[in-house]
Design a protein around this motif. Sequence first.
Motif, PDB file in Angstrom:
ATOM      1  N   TYR A  52       0.882  -1.171   0.000  1.00 11.68           N
ATOM      2  CA  TYR A  52       0.000   0.000   0.000  1.00 11.68           C
ATOM      3  C   TYR A  52       0.911   1.208   0.000  1.00 11.68           C
ATOM      4  O   TYR A  52       1.912   1.229   0.715  1.00 11.68           O
ATOM      5  CB  TYR A  52      -0.908  -0.030   1.228  1.00 11.68           C
ATOM      6  N   SER A  66       1.840   2.663   3.388  1.00 13.69           N
ATOM      7  CA  SER A  66       2.227   1.745   4.462  1.00 13.69           C
ATOM      8  C   SER A  66       3.725   1.835   4.706  1.00 13.69           C
ATOM      9  O   SER A  66       4.543   1.564   3.817  1.00 13.69           O
ATOM     10  CB  SER A  66       1.844   0.315   4.070  1.00 13.69           C
ATOM     11  N   ALA A  98      -1.101  -3.405  -5.710  1.00 13.26           N
ATOM     12  CA  ALA A  98      -1.634  -2.540  -4.665  1.00 13.26           C
ATOM     13  C   ALA A  98      -2.709  -3.250  -3.859  1.00 13.26           C
ATOM     14  O   ALA A  98      -3.550  -3.965  -4.416  1.00 13.26           O
ATOM     15  CB  ALA A  98      -2.204  -1.272  -5.290  1.00 13.26           C
ATOM     16  N   ASN A 103      -5.456  -1.875  -1.235  1.00 12.72           N
ATOM     17  CA  ASN A 103      -5.977  -0.639  -0.654  1.00 12.72           C
ATOM     18  C   ASN A 103      -6.502  -0.907   0.755  1.00 12.72           C
ATOM     19  O   ASN A 103      -7.570  -1.494   0.951  1.00 12.72           O
ATOM     20  CB  ASN A 103      -7.079  -0.064  -1.550  1.00 12.72           C
ATOM     21  N   GLN A 128      -7.326  -5.811   2.193  1.00 15.32           N
ATOM     22  CA  GLN A 128      -6.512  -6.799   2.898  1.00 15.32           C
ATOM     23  C   GLN A 128      -7.371  -7.954   3.410  1.00 15.32           C
ATOM     24  O   GLN A 128      -6.849  -9.013   3.771  1.00 15.32           O
ATOM     25  CB  GLN A 128      -5.738  -6.150   4.054  1.00 15.32           C
ATOM     26  N   ASP A 155      -0.141   3.314  -6.681  1.00 15.59           N
ATOM     27  CA  ASP A 155      -1.464   3.498  -6.088  1.00 15.59           C
ATOM     28  C   ASP A 155      -1.580   4.779  -5.275  1.00 15.59           C
ATOM     29  O   ASP A 155      -2.606   5.007  -4.628  1.00 15.59           O
ATOM     30  CB  ASP A 155      -1.837   2.281  -5.223  1.00 15.59           C
TER      31      ASP A 155
END
Lengths: 227, 222
Positions: free
Chosen positions: B16, B19, B40, B42, B48, B217
């Motif tokens: 992400y 992250s 990616a 999100n 996840q 992303d």
Amino acid sequence: MAKGKPILYGAWISSCSHRVRIALNLKGVDYEYKAVNPRTDPDYEKINPIKYIPALVDDDFVVSDSLAIILYLEDKYPQHPLLPKDPKKKALDLQGHEGKLSPDESIQLVQRYIDKGFRAIEKLLDGCDTKYSMGDEVHLGDVFLAPQIHAAINRFKVDMHSFSCRKSTQFWHASMTRTWRFRHFKLHCPRISQMHLQPNNQKLDTSIYSSECVISAIMRMVVIASC
Amino acid sequence: MAEPCAPASRPILYSYWRSSCSHRVRIALNLKGVDYEYKAVNLLKGEQSDPEFMKINPMKFVPALVDDDAVIGDSYAIALYLEDKYPEPPLLPKDLKMKALNIQIASIVCSGIQPLHNLTLLRYIEQKVGTGESVPWVQQQIDKGFTAVENMIKGCAGKYATGDEVQLADVFLAPQIFGAVTRFQIDMSNYPTLARVHDEYMRHPAFQAALPDRQPDAPSSA
């Protein structure tokens, strides 16, 4: 020049210290254990400026953080290797150590995180039909898992039977009752042995956590603030 | 009997953009010159929790790395796997003490700082304690961790945290400091060594390419 024994600074209740005790015992390292409360022992900062436990003092070298200590021991004492040579199996073993678990008084939240972590680890270990988590020898994942399971059972009342394959519980019972090395660490940690064997009626002393356990202070703050 | 080797596919990184844990792995991959495919996940949309992703990482965390038949979650495990598989350039010194120092700093970041300000916990604090309560909490946790690391490296830092070469500690420190500065308004003047190495990271191409807003992303800037 004769070298002194390594000194482990830790606390009986700290699962992070517990991991290091297991690793030292597995490798047959003769060490001196010193119990410490970093929050109330003013001299501890002179030994370990970052005031975390566990910490290992090996001659003039001080290292804290359980993973760093254990990987240092893995290099210095290669007997009973804790990490497989195969890079993929090694990665799996290392992945298992990151349980993201939080010992604390906010039991429900802790149980939720433990449940999440244990279920994930069960899935990672799916198909590993071995005596220990990843084989018939104890590895790094077991060194981290054992204290966590101990804390889950004794402090946070997690029902281990809710895990479908029960590998975690089987490992814990096998390790605590059969392996001499685990019996050996019980000699250093009689209170932990008692916790394992008897119902835990002791009030948690949450003032002595190491860096990985600091999240308990968060939860305590949250619980108190929300009352 | 020799068999023709099938060309190895590129590793796939599930990540992400924002992250900090994914950020670490992006840095490591770039440092080692590994060509990888970016997928990616999100987190704000809950991707996840997609069943397909949960097969990759049952903890539902990013990052995760799929390298042929190796499937690895957790940034630390991935970083050490990359260190084994792509030995050049090495991120861990051979000297036992310096190696332990790097592992310790990485562990302080990934166990002792970042989890204490992850999204789930911040939302919990905002909900249970009060709006705005997460801010002083985060600052306190980062201050504790940064103070510890500053004390550990001020005697041995060179151009980077533990010497003149980029090592594992830098891979973990860079995203943490970046997040502290850009998201949590941490005053880095209290940690001069960390502030200095942060400036070096921002100049290094491998670190630059791993920055959150350069990821596929990342939202387009307004």
